[in-house]
Write an enzyme that holds these catalytic residues in place. Structure first.
Site, PDB file in Angstrom:
ATOM      1  N   ARG A 298      47.694  28.215  42.845  1.00 51.85           N
ATOM      2  CA  ARG A 298      46.892  28.317  41.620  1.00 51.85           C
ATOM      3  C   ARG A 298      47.669  27.894  40.387  1.00 51.85           C
ATOM      4  NH1 ARG A 298      43.038  32.326  43.581  1.00 51.85           N
ATOM      5  NH2 ARG A 298      41.484  32.873  42.024  1.00 51.85           N
TER       6      ARG A 298
ATOM      7  N   ARG B 128      38.315  34.472  34.110  1.00 52.20           N
ATOM      8  CA  ARG B 128      38.796  33.819  35.338  1.00 52.20           C
ATOM      9  C   ARG B 128      38.553  32.316  35.286  1.00 52.20           C
ATOM     10  NH1 ARG B 128      35.491  37.247  39.268  1.00 52.20           N
ATOM     11  NH2 ARG B 128      36.314  35.981  40.958  1.00 52.20           N
TER      12      ARG B 128
HETATM   13  P1  ADP Z   1      38.123  33.981  43.406  1.00 51.55           P
HETATM   14  O1  ADP Z   1      38.192  32.809  44.336  1.00 51.55           O
HETATM   15  O2  ADP Z   1      36.755  34.554  43.325  1.00 51.55           O
HETATM   16  O3  ADP Z   1      38.799  33.714  42.106  1.00 51.55           O
HETATM   17  P2  ADP Z   1      40.311  35.326  44.726  1.00 51.55           P
HETATM   18  O4  ADP Z   1      40.020  36.356  45.731  1.00 51.55           O
HETATM   19  O5  ADP Z   1      40.866  34.029  45.153  1.00 51.55           O
HETATM   20  O6  ADP Z   1      38.922  35.184  43.985  1.00 51.55           O
HETATM   21  O7  ADP Z   1      41.293  35.909  43.594  1.00 51.55           O
HETATM   22  C1  ADP Z   1      41.028  37.116  42.920  1.00 51.55           C
HETATM   23  C2  ADP Z   1      42.164  37.411  41.952  1.00 51.55           C
HETATM   24  O8  ADP Z   1      43.392  37.579  42.676  1.00 51.55           O
HETATM   25  C3  ADP Z   1      42.473  36.328  40.924  1.00 51.55           C
HETATM   26  O9  ADP Z   1      41.658  36.388  39.785  1.00 51.55           O
HETATM   27  C4  ADP Z   1      43.952  36.652  40.601  1.00 51.55           C
HETATM   28  O10 ADP Z   1      44.068  37.772  39.758  1.00 51.55           O
HETATM   29  C5  ADP Z   1      44.508  37.067  41.955  1.00 51.55           C
HETATM   30  N1  ADP Z   1      45.070  35.909  42.690  1.00 51.55           N
HETATM   31  C6  ADP Z   1      44.602  35.405  43.858  1.00 51.55           C
HETATM   32  N2  ADP Z   1      45.338  34.349  44.258  1.00 51.55           N
HETATM   33  C7  ADP Z   1      46.297  34.180  43.310  1.00 51.55           C
HETATM   34  C8  ADP Z   1      47.354  33.245  43.115  1.00 51.55           C
HETATM   35  N3  ADP Z   1      47.582  32.258  44.001  1.00 51.55           N
HETATM   36  N4  ADP Z   1      48.144  33.367  42.027  1.00 51.55           N
HETATM   37  C9  ADP Z   1      47.950  34.348  41.145  1.00 51.55           C
HETATM   38  N5  ADP Z   1      46.960  35.246  41.231  1.00 51.55           N
HETATM   39  C10 ADP Z   1      46.136  35.182  42.305  1.00 51.55           C
END
Ligand code: ADP
Length: 206
Positions: free
Chosen positions: A89, A146
């Site tokens: 990300r 987000r």
């Molecule tokens: P979505 O695809 O709906 O955004 P995720 O389940 O992928 O949901 O992620 C939910 C939350 O988890 C993100 O908003 C962030 O806070 C955290 N998160 C997930 N993956 C990462 C990542 N690779 N780096 C930093 N934070 C992450």
């Protein structure tokens, strides 16, 4: 190993498509969101720290998610490959992923991005919030944050893979099956070349 990165903003459909891809390709699904939510459910220190950030729609620190991915790769050395969902990300995470995969003598085959406009994302996430129980799905301000974090911190990861000629983008609005077929085509076109060692093993077995 056949490693795919599924990319796109929150609500783009990465989770839905991942489930279908696992069934078809027998790859190991690594969703950092799911891994973090498992830590929260277990009530670990890491989970408690992450929860505060996640509930508000902020990213958790790179070191945390990179560490989780590193140990998942260690635990799955026999995997045919991985579907990375919600990771990388940030560009720092993308660089770390390249380094970690290189340590396992493998690399990212391609990144497939699902493009969905903000209005549709907000609609989908609010709908998901009715059943997901996720605090970050239930409030329009958190959802907007987000999407904003995606635009400012995550979108540039696409450029990182584009510079390696590994970036592909699809329209994430349409029939789930049709999007799945398009992703499958891209994955099929990017099968990694068989290594000499693997070919030798196959010949010995045959
Ligand atoms: P979505 O695809 O709906 O955004 P995720 O389940 O992928 O949901 O992620 C939910 C939350 O988890 C993100 O908003 C962030 O806070 C955290 N998160 C997930 N993956 C990462 C990542 N690779 N780096 C930093 N934070 C992450």
């Amino acid at each position: 190993m056949h490693n795919i990165v599924l990319f796109g903003p929150p609500g783009a459909g990465k989770g839905t498509q991942s489930q279908k891809l696992i069934a078809k390709y027998h790859l190991v699904h690594l969703s950092t969101g799911d891994l973090l939510r498992a830590q929260i459910a277990e009530g670990t220190d890491l989970g408690l720290q992450a929860k505060k950030l996640m509930d508000e729609g902020f990213l958790v620190p790179d070191a945390v998610v990179i560490g989780m991915i590193g140990s998942a790769l260690e635990k799955n050395k026999q995997a045919a490959g991985f579907i990375f969902d919600g990771f990388p990300r940030t560009v720092a995470q993308a660089e770390s992923l390249d380094r970690l995969l290189a340590e396992h003598n493998t690399s990212v085959a391609c990144m497939v991005a699902l493009e969905v406009g903000e209005q549709e994302l907000v609609k989908r996430l609010l709908e998901r919030g009715k059943t997901s129980g996720r605090p970050d799905d239930q409030d329009e301000a958190k959802i907007s944050r987000r999407v904003q974090v995606y635009n400012t911190e995550t979108a540039q990861v696409a450029g990182y893979y584009a510079s390696q000629q590994k970036f592909y983008s699809l329209n994430g609005i349409g029939e789930i099956e049709s999007i799945f077929a398009q992703i499958s085509d891209l994955i099929d076109q990017h099968k990694p070349a068989e290594t000499a060692a693997a070919a030798a093993t196959r010949e010995v077995k045959a």
